[in-house]
Design a protein around this motif. Structure first.
Motif, mmCIF file in Angstrom:
data_model
loop_
_atom_site.group_PDB
_atom_site.id
_atom_site.type_symbol
_atom_site.label_atom_id
_atom_site.label_comp_id
_atom_site.label_asym_id
_atom_site.label_seq_id
_atom_site.Cartn_x
_atom_site.Cartn_y
_atom_site.Cartn_z
ATOM 1 N N TYR A 98 6.442 -3.202 -5.255
ATOM 2 C CA TYR A 98 5.567 -3.551 -4.137
ATOM 3 C C TYR A 98 5.308 -2.332 -3.252
ATOM 4 O O TYR A 98 6.141 -1.433 -3.144
ATOM 5 C CB TYR A 98 6.207 -4.673 -3.303
ATOM 6 C CG TYR A 98 6.724 -5.806 -4.146
ATOM 7 C CD1 TYR A 98 5.865 -6.805 -4.601
ATOM 8 C CD2 TYR A 98 8.063 -5.864 -4.536
ATOM 9 C CE1 TYR A 98 6.325 -7.841 -5.405
ATOM 10 C CE2 TYR A 98 8.529 -6.889 -5.345
ATOM 11 C CZ TYR A 98 7.659 -7.869 -5.782
ATOM 12 O OH TYR A 98 8.112 -8.874 -6.593
ATOM 13 N N ALA A 99 4.130 -2.323 -2.607
ATOM 14 C CA ALA A 99 3.769 -1.255 -1.672
ATOM 15 C C ALA A 99 2.778 -1.797 -0.654
ATOM 16 O O ALA A 99 2.080 -2.784 -0.917
ATOM 17 C CB ALA A 99 3.176 -0.059 -2.415
ATOM 18 N N ASP A 100 2.720 -1.151 0.519
ATOM 19 C CA ASP A 100 1.763 -1.562 1.549
ATOM 20 C C ASP A 100 0.649 -0.534 1.738
ATOM 21 O O ASP A 100 -0.070 -0.561 2.730
ATOM 22 C CB ASP A 100 2.475 -1.835 2.875
ATOM 23 C CG ASP A 100 3.148 -0.589 3.446
ATOM 24 O OD1 ASP A 100 3.242 0.430 2.732
ATOM 25 O OD2 ASP A 100 3.591 -0.636 4.622
ATOM 26 N N SER A 101 0.513 0.377 0.784
ATOM 27 C CA SER A 101 -0.610 1.316 0.778
ATOM 28 C C SER A 101 -0.885 1.699 -0.662
ATOM 29 O O SER A 101 0.015 1.665 -1.511
ATOM 30 C CB SER A 101 -0.308 2.564 1.613
ATOM 31 O OG SER A 101 0.780 3.288 1.060
ATOM 32 N N ARG A 102 -2.128 2.053 -0.930
ATOM 33 C CA ARG A 102 -2.492 2.439 -2.290
ATOM 34 C C ARG A 102 -1.744 3.701 -2.687
ATOM 35 O O ARG A 102 -1.691 4.662 -1.930
ATOM 36 C CB ARG A 102 -4.005 2.641 -2.399
ATOM 37 C CG ARG A 102 -4.802 1.347 -2.213
ATOM 38 C CD ARG A 102 -6.303 1.572 -2.423
ATOM 39 N NE ARG A 102 -7.035 0.314 -2.289
ATOM 40 C CZ ARG A 102 -7.570 -0.114 -1.147
ATOM 41 N NH1 ARG A 102 -7.465 0.628 -0.050
ATOM 42 N NH2 ARG A 102 -8.220 -1.269 -1.086
#
Length: 341
Positions: A98-102
């Motif tokens: 998971y990540a909150d930025s590309r």
């Protein structure tokens, strides 16, 4: 204030509902869904229940098979929400991360960017760079850029840099971005830009892996100004810190220019360390500026925590006068833009 708190509670409930669904079988449904239609039907309503401005994508993972990204999509007002979504995520496994930025693409050569009916081979992009303090200004050229409407060219450039560098690196280290229809002199490809930004980040990283501090001088309404700021001084560096807290500290001991004396500098440093300790990792002192008997200490904190109240308690009893504390929402860190080196 009540409305602000209610919005946070609603957002928190939606984040909790997303991960509850995900952990109860939603992750498997997404993994098995048709990528052209089924994935969007599953994720769109649940991501937009958190906030309609959030965007999502699924990309190949570096350590897991899939990477789920939920991003603010360039909107500083939503960076903290995306970071809180990530903070609640389960541990990565061999299927999902998971990540909150590309994230940056693994390779640039042969990668195609589709934008408004056009296809751009990222390997054909040429960039020109100019160092401006702790950031680089970039001009971007592609042979097909002239075929895109002028008002859309900047969007192409941002997506290209996000693909090459990742969203966080682009927003942290890139200054002015300008599309051009003529190749820049001494231009080079996006792989070279990656190296430029990597070297810039390493230059401003201290031995513990944190941001370095720089000293600044100037002149303001009160006279000469001496200041210090961390680099990077950018919201993307810590998007959960969306609240700007200014601690206005008066000081009596000053030199002939109205700047703090050597002994007073030491006292102000002790006060900053005390504020940092009281924050308990809910925020960070990111800059200060002193002039004419007043020192402004800039703190950014997580607005969902009691950081502001803890700071107010920490600065009582200052011997040189009353310390004033002001608080405002500032997810884009506009309040310290003038101190970016």
């Amino acid at each position: 204030m009540a409305l602000f708190g209610k919005r946070r509670d609603t957002t928190g409930d939606a984040i909790e509902a997303f991960w509850s669904w995900w952990n109860d079988g939603g992750s498997g449904q997404v993994a098995m869904a048709d990528p052209e239609s089924g994935t969007a039907a599953l994720l769109d309503p649940r991501v937009h229940a958190i906030d309609g401005g959030l965007a999502w994508e699924i990309a190949p993972g570096s350590e897991a098979a899939h990477l789920l990204v939920v991003t603010a999509d360039g909107d500083p007002e939503l960076r903290a929400t995306a970071r809180r979504w990530l903070a609640a995520a389960p541990a990565a496994d061999f299927v999902w991360s998971y990540a909150d930025s590309r994230q940056p693409a693994t390779t640039i050569g042969g990668r195609l960017l589709k934008f408004d009916g056009h296809e751009f081979d990222l390997g054909q992009i040429q960039v020109g760079v100019r160092r401006t303090g702790s950031r680089v200004d970039v001009t971007v050229y592609h042979p097909q850029l002239a075929q895109v409407a002028e008002e859309q060219r900047l969007g192409v450039c941002f997506v290209a840099l996000d693909t090459a560098l990742g969203e966080e690196m682009t927003e942290t280290w890139i200054g002015e971005l300008q599309p051009v229809t003529v190749p820049p002199l001494d231009g080079f490809g996006l792989t070279g830009l990656r190296a430029v930004v990597r070297d810039l980040r390493e230059e401003f990283t201290d031995d513990d892996g944190g941001p370095k501090w720089i000293s600044l001088q100037g002149t303001g309404p009160r006279g000469p100004v001496t200041a210090g700021a961390q680099v990077p001084l950018a919201a993307a560096w810590a998007p959960q810190l969306d609240q700007h807290i200014v601690v206005a500290v008066p000081y009596r001991e000053r030199d002939g220019d109205g700047l703090p004396s050597e002994d007073m500098v030491a006292e102000l440093e002790r006060l900053k360390r005390h504020v940092t300790d009281r924050l308990e990792e809910q925020g960070r002192v990111v800059a200060h500026e002193c002039s004419g008997g007043l020192c402004l200490v800039h703190v950014y904190a997580d607005g969902a925590t009691p950081a502001a109240d803890q700071i107010k308690a920490a600065v009582t009893g200052w011997p040189d006068g009353t310390v004033k504390v002001s608080v405002e929402s500032d997810p884009g860190w506009a309040g310290v833009a003038h101190l970016r080196g």
